[in-house]
Write a protein that holds these residues in place. Structure first.
Motif, PDB file in Angstrom:
ATOM      1  N   VAL A 195      41.450  36.202  45.780  1.00 42.27           N
ATOM      2  CA  VAL A 195      41.861  35.372  44.475  1.00 42.27           C
ATOM      3  C   VAL A 195      42.549  34.935  44.365  1.00 42.27           C
ATOM      4  CG1 VAL A 195      41.437  37.304  43.083  1.00 42.27           C
ATOM      5  CG2 VAL A 195      39.800  35.356  42.570  1.00 42.27           C
ATOM      6  N   LEU A 196      43.416  35.297  44.054  1.00 43.53           N
ATOM      7  CA  LEU A 196      44.904  34.781  43.142  1.00 43.53           C
ATOM      8  C   LEU A 196      46.180  34.297  44.427  1.00 43.53           C
ATOM      9  CD1 LEU A 196      46.743  35.876  40.791  1.00 43.53           C
ATOM     10  CD2 LEU A 196      47.600  37.359  42.078  1.00 43.53           C
ATOM     11  N   ARG A 234      42.457  42.140  32.231  1.00 43.03           N
ATOM     12  CA  ARG A 234      42.961  40.413  32.689  1.00 43.03           C
ATOM     13  C   ARG A 234      43.678  40.209  33.037  1.00 43.03           C
ATOM     14  NH1 ARG A 234      38.928  41.659  27.906  1.00 43.03           N
ATOM     15  NH2 ARG A 234      37.359  40.503  27.657  1.00 43.03           N
ATOM     16  N   LEU A 235      44.083  39.004  33.751  1.00 41.34           N
ATOM     17  CA  LEU A 235      45.676  38.299  34.356  1.00 41.34           C
ATOM     18  C   LEU A 235      46.117  37.406  34.056  1.00 41.34           C
ATOM     19  CD1 LEU A 235      47.931  39.098  36.415  1.00 41.34           C
ATOM     20  CD2 LEU A 235      46.903  38.198  38.063  1.00 41.34           C
ATOM     21  N   THR A 236      47.051  37.097  33.218  1.00 38.15           N
ATOM     22  CA  THR A 236      47.799  35.572  33.027  1.00 38.15           C
ATOM     23  C   THR A 236      48.458  34.910  33.841  1.00 38.15           C
ATOM     24  OG1 THR A 236      49.007  36.381  30.353  1.00 38.15           O
ATOM     25  CG2 THR A 236      46.327  35.051  31.011  1.00 38.15           C
ATOM     26  N   VAL A 237      48.744  34.186  34.162  1.00 34.78           N
ATOM     27  CA  VAL A 237      49.858  33.580  34.477  1.00 34.78           C
ATOM     28  C   VAL A 237      50.885  32.623  33.734  1.00 34.78           C
ATOM     29  CG1 VAL A 237      50.798  32.682  37.381  1.00 34.78           C
ATOM     30  CG2 VAL A 237      48.739  34.394  36.934  1.00 34.78           C
ATOM     31  N   PRO A 238      51.671  32.541  33.539  1.00 37.16           N
ATOM     32  CA  PRO A 238      51.975  32.233  32.308  1.00 37.16           C
ATOM     33  C   PRO A 238      53.284  30.993  32.672  1.00 37.16           C
ATOM     34  CG  PRO A 238      52.482  34.346  31.504  1.00 37.16           C
ATOM     35  CD  PRO A 238      52.015  34.112  32.318  1.00 37.16           C
ATOM     36  N   VAL A 244      48.369  29.072  35.962  1.00 44.33           N
ATOM     37  CA  VAL A 244      46.800  29.122  36.367  1.00 44.33           C
ATOM     38  C   VAL A 244      46.171  28.817  34.972  1.00 44.33           C
ATOM     39  CG1 VAL A 244      45.087  30.150  36.679  1.00 44.33           C
ATOM     40  CG2 VAL A 244      47.012  30.473  38.110  1.00 44.33           C
ATOM     41  N   PRO A 245      45.670  27.835  34.674  1.00 46.37           N
ATOM     42  CA  PRO A 245      45.266  27.947  33.236  1.00 46.37           C
ATOM     43  C   PRO A 245      44.361  28.205  32.445  1.00 46.37           C
ATOM     44  CG  PRO A 245      44.735  25.904  34.801  1.00 46.37           C
ATOM     45  CD  PRO A 245      45.032  26.757  35.765  1.00 46.37           C
ATOM     46  N   GLU A 246      43.643  29.493  33.519  1.00 47.63           N
ATOM     47  CA  GLU A 246      42.354  30.215  33.240  1.00 47.63           C
ATOM     48  C   GLU A 246      42.970  31.437  33.212  1.00 47.63           C
ATOM     49  OE1 GLU A 246      41.068  29.502  37.177  1.00 47.63           O
ATOM     50  OE2 GLU A 246      42.116  28.582  35.359  1.00 47.63           O
ATOM     51  N   VAL A 247      41.890  32.418  32.101  1.00 48.27           N
ATOM     52  CA  VAL A 247      42.974  33.822  32.431  1.00 48.27           C
ATOM     53  C   VAL A 247      41.891  34.463  33.888  1.00 48.27           C
ATOM     54  CG1 VAL A 247      41.980  36.623  31.097  1.00 48.27           C
ATOM     55  CG2 VAL A 247      43.254  34.283  29.442  1.00 48.27           C
ATOM     56  N   ILE A 248      42.537  35.532  34.397  1.00 45.80           N
ATOM     57  CA  ILE A 248      41.478  36.043  35.508  1.00 45.80           C
ATOM     58  C   ILE A 248      41.011  37.829  35.151  1.00 45.80           C
ATOM     59  CG2 ILE A 248      41.514  36.381  38.187  1.00 45.80           C
ATOM     60  CD1 ILE A 248      43.824  34.476  38.082  1.00 45.80           C
ATOM     61  N   LYS A 249      39.405  37.360  35.306  1.00 47.88           N
ATOM     62  CA  LYS A 249      39.449  38.554  34.671  1.00 47.88           C
ATOM     63  C   LYS A 249      38.548  40.104  36.389  1.00 47.88           C
ATOM     64  CE  LYS A 249      35.362  41.010  32.665  1.00 47.88           C
ATOM     65  NZ  LYS A 249      33.818  40.966  31.623  1.00 47.88           N
ATOM     66  N   GLU A 255      38.726  43.184  38.899  1.00 53.45           N
ATOM     67  CA  GLU A 255      38.295  44.370  38.697  1.00 53.45           C
ATOM     68  C   GLU A 255      39.275  45.267  39.574  1.00 53.45           C
ATOM     69  OE1 GLU A 255      35.655  47.439  38.193  1.00 53.45           O
ATOM     70  OE2 GLU A 255      34.480  45.676  37.361  1.00 53.45           O
ATOM     71  N   LEU A 256      39.286  46.279  38.838  1.00 52.38           N
ATOM     72  CA  LEU A 256      41.146  47.263  39.887  1.00 52.38           C
ATOM     73  C   LEU A 256      39.879  48.133  40.328  1.00 52.38           C
ATOM     74  CD1 LEU A 256      43.826  46.357  37.459  1.00 52.38           C
ATOM     75  CD2 LEU A 256      43.260  45.178  39.640  1.00 52.38           C
ATOM     76  N   GLY A 257      39.436  48.481  41.947  1.00 56.55           N
ATOM     77  CA  GLY A 257      39.197  49.712  42.429  1.00 56.55           C
ATOM     78  C   GLY A 257      39.547  50.056  43.527  1.00 56.55           C
ATOM     79  N   GLU A 258      38.798  49.647  44.024  1.00 56.45           N
ATOM     80  CA  GLU A 258      38.962  49.887  45.972  1.00 56.45           C
ATOM     81  C   GLU A 258      39.877  48.323  46.151  1.00 56.45           C
ATOM     82  OE1 GLU A 258      35.731  51.091  48.488  1.00 56.45           O
ATOM     83  OE2 GLU A 258      35.190  52.779  47.334  1.00 56.45           O
ATOM     84  N   GLY A 259      41.098  47.847  45.837  1.00 53.84           N
ATOM     85  CA  GLY A 259      41.382  46.710  46.063  1.00 53.84           C
ATOM     86  C   GLY A 259      41.535  46.074  44.640  1.00 53.84           C
ATOM     87  N   VAL A 260      41.684  44.835  44.560  1.00 53.37           N
ATOM     88  CA  VAL A 260      41.858  43.763  43.450  1.00 53.37           C
ATOM     89  C   VAL A 260      41.007  42.606  43.751  1.00 53.37           C
ATOM     90  CG1 VAL A 260      43.516  42.888  41.800  1.00 53.37           C
ATOM     91  CG2 VAL A 260      44.394  44.175  42.775  1.00 53.37           C
ATOM     92  N   ALA A 261      39.868  42.723  42.707  1.00 57.75           N
ATOM     93  CA  ALA A 261      39.136  41.777  43.368  1.00 57.75           C
ATOM     94  C   ALA A 261      38.100  40.656  41.405  1.00 57.75           C
ATOM     95  CB  ALA A 261      37.703  42.129  43.265  1.00 57.75           C
ATOM     96  N   ILE A 262      37.867  39.522  41.669  1.00 56.79           N
ATOM     97  CA  ILE A 262      37.414  38.845  40.615  1.00 56.79           C
ATOM     98  C   ILE A 262      36.326  39.781  39.548  1.00 56.79           C
ATOM     99  CG2 ILE A 262      36.004  37.589  39.576  1.00 56.79           C
ATOM    100  CD1 ILE A 262      38.897  36.441  40.313  1.00 56.79           C
ATOM    101  N   ASP A 263      36.097  40.191  38.889  1.00 58.53           N
ATOM    102  CA  ASP A 263      35.119  41.064  37.683  1.00 58.53           C
ATOM    103  C   ASP A 263      34.268  39.675  38.075  1.00 58.53           C
ATOM    104  OD1 ASP A 263      33.555  42.190  36.252  1.00 58.53           O
ATOM    105  OD2 ASP A 263      35.315  42.861  35.370  1.00 58.53           O
ATOM    106  N   THR A 264      32.715  39.994  38.514  1.00 55.84           N
ATOM    107  CA  THR A 264      32.033  39.386  37.905  1.00 55.84           C
ATOM    108  C   THR A 264      30.928  39.235  37.367  1.00 55.84           C
ATOM    109  OG1 THR A 264      30.283  40.351  40.016  1.00 55.84           O
ATOM    110  CG2 THR A 264      32.125  38.287  41.111  1.00 55.84           C
ATOM    111  N   SER A 265      31.038  40.286  36.911  1.00 58.14           N
ATOM    112  CA  SER A 265      29.952  40.746  35.436  1.00 58.14           C
ATOM    113  C   SER A 265      30.071  40.268  34.852  1.00 58.14           C
ATOM    114  CB  SER A 265      30.227  42.620  34.680  1.00 58.14           C
ATOM    115  OG  SER A 265      31.722  42.318  34.076  1.00 58.14           O
ATOM    116  N   ARG A 266      28.739  40.249  33.848  1.00 62.67           N
ATOM    117  CA  ARG A 266      29.141  38.802  32.326  1.00 62.67           C
ATOM    118  C   ARG A 266      29.047  39.664  31.227  1.00 62.67           C
ATOM    119  NH1 ARG A 266      25.567  33.651  34.455  1.00 62.67           N
ATOM    120  NH2 ARG A 266      25.556  33.322  36.360  1.00 62.67           N
ATOM    121  N   ASP A 267      29.765  39.259  31.013  1.00 57.60           N
ATOM    122  CA  ASP A 267      29.950  39.902  29.266  1.00 57.60           C
ATOM    123  C   ASP A 267      28.684  39.498  28.203  1.00 57.60           C
ATOM    124  OD1 ASP A 267      33.642  38.179  28.739  1.00 57.60           O
ATOM    125  OD2 ASP A 267      32.742  39.510  29.225  1.00 57.60           O
ATOM    126  N   ILE A 268      28.026  40.556  27.686  1.00 62.31           N
ATOM    127  CA  ILE A 268      27.113  40.378  27.233  1.00 62.31           C
ATOM    128  C   ILE A 268      27.231  39.908  25.882  1.00 62.31           C
ATOM    129  CG2 ILE A 268      24.543  42.450  26.703  1.00 62.31           C
ATOM    130  CD1 ILE A 268      24.681  43.455  28.986  1.00 62.31           C
TER     131      ILE A 268
END
Length: 208
Positions: free
Chosen positions: A11-12, A175-179, A187-192, A194-207
Motif C-alpha cells: 500500500v505504501l 496513522r502514517l504521514t510522509v511529510p 503523500v498529501p493524506e494521512v494513511i491509516k 493496520e499493524l498485525g500480520e504485516g502492514v496493511a491499510i486499515d479499512t475500518s470506518r470511524d463511528i
C-alpha cells in the motif's frame, strides 16, 4: 525518474509511485511501544539487508525477525556496541554492497554523540547509499525523551515517515504521514494502517 526501490509494504509503495528513489536515506519516526519494527522486518524481504542494532543483541533481533508474522528476508544482523558507536557503525556501513538495504535501529544512540562527528557520519552514509544505489532506514524513537540530534537526522534524511500510535476507544490506531520526500511528492493524506500480520491499510470506518 530515478529507480524506485520497494519498501515491501504494498500500500505504501503504491502511494509512493513504486517505492523510494534508490540512494535515499529514510527516517522512520515512531513511539517505542509501537509496532514500527514491522516496517523494518518487511523491508528485509525486498533485497539483501544489513541490520545494525544499537540496543538489542544480534540473537534477539534475528529471533524477532524469524518469529515475525509478516514477510521477512534473512538480514545480516550486527550489534553495534562499545564506546565508539559512530566508528563501529561506519566500518560496517562501508562494506554495504550495491542495491542493498541498511537498517539502523534505533538511530537514537548515534544521535547522542558529538554533533560534528554525527553530521560527518550522515554525510558519509549519504554518499555511500547514493553510490551503491541502496536504501537506508534510520529508526528513531519518539518517546518521552527524544535524542538531541533528531533535527539533524530529519534534515539530512531524504524521506521522513512519521508513525503515530494511539488508543481510541477499544481500538489501537496507527496513522502514517510522509511529510518529506526529496525526489518526489510527499503523500498529501494521512494513511491509516493496520499493524498485525504485516502492514496493511486499515479499512475500518470511524463511528461518529
Amino acid at each position: 525518474m530515478a529507480e524506485r526501490l520497494r519498501t515491501g509494504i504494498d500500500v505504501l509503495d503504491r502511494k509512493l509511485d513504486g517505492g523510494i528513489p534508490a540512494g535515499s536515506i529514510v527516517s522512520l519516526q515512531a513511539a517505542p511501544a509501537s509496532q514500527a519494527e514491522l516496517f523494518l522486518y518487511e523491508l528485509t524481504a525486498t533485497r539483501g539487508t544489513l541490520y545494525l542494532s544499537l540496543d538489542r543483541s544480534e540473537d534477539a533481533v534475528a529471533a524477532s525477525v524469524r518469529g515475525s508474522t509478516t514477510r521477512t528476508g534473512e538480514p545480516t544482523v550486527r550489534h553495534v556496541n562499545g564506546d565508539a558507536p559512530l566508528d563501529n557503525a561506519t566500518k560496517l556501513v562501508s562494506a554495504l554492497p550495491d542495491a542493498s538495504n541498511l537498517i539502523i535501529d534505533p538511530v537514537d544512540v548515534l544521535e547522542q554523540q558529538e554533533a560534528p562527528r554525527y553530521r560527518n557520519f550522515l554525510n558519509e552514509l549519504q554518499n555511500h547509499i547514493y553510490n551503491t544505489g541502496s536504501l537506508a532506514v534510520l529508526h528513531g524513537l519518539n518517546g518521552r525523551e527524544v535524542a538531541p540530534l533528531r533535527d539533524t537526522t530529519l534534515h539530512m534524511s531524504d524521506v521522513v515517515f512519521d508513525l503515530e500510535t494511539e488508543v481510541n476507544g477499544d481500538r489501537i490506531e496507527n496513522r502514517l504521514t510522509v511529510p518529506k520526500f526529496r525526489g518526489g511528492v510527499a503523500v498529501p493524506e494521512v494513511i491509516k494502517l493496520e499493524l498485525g500480520e504485516g502492514v496493511a491499510i486499515d479499512t475500518s470506518r470511524d463511528i461518529a
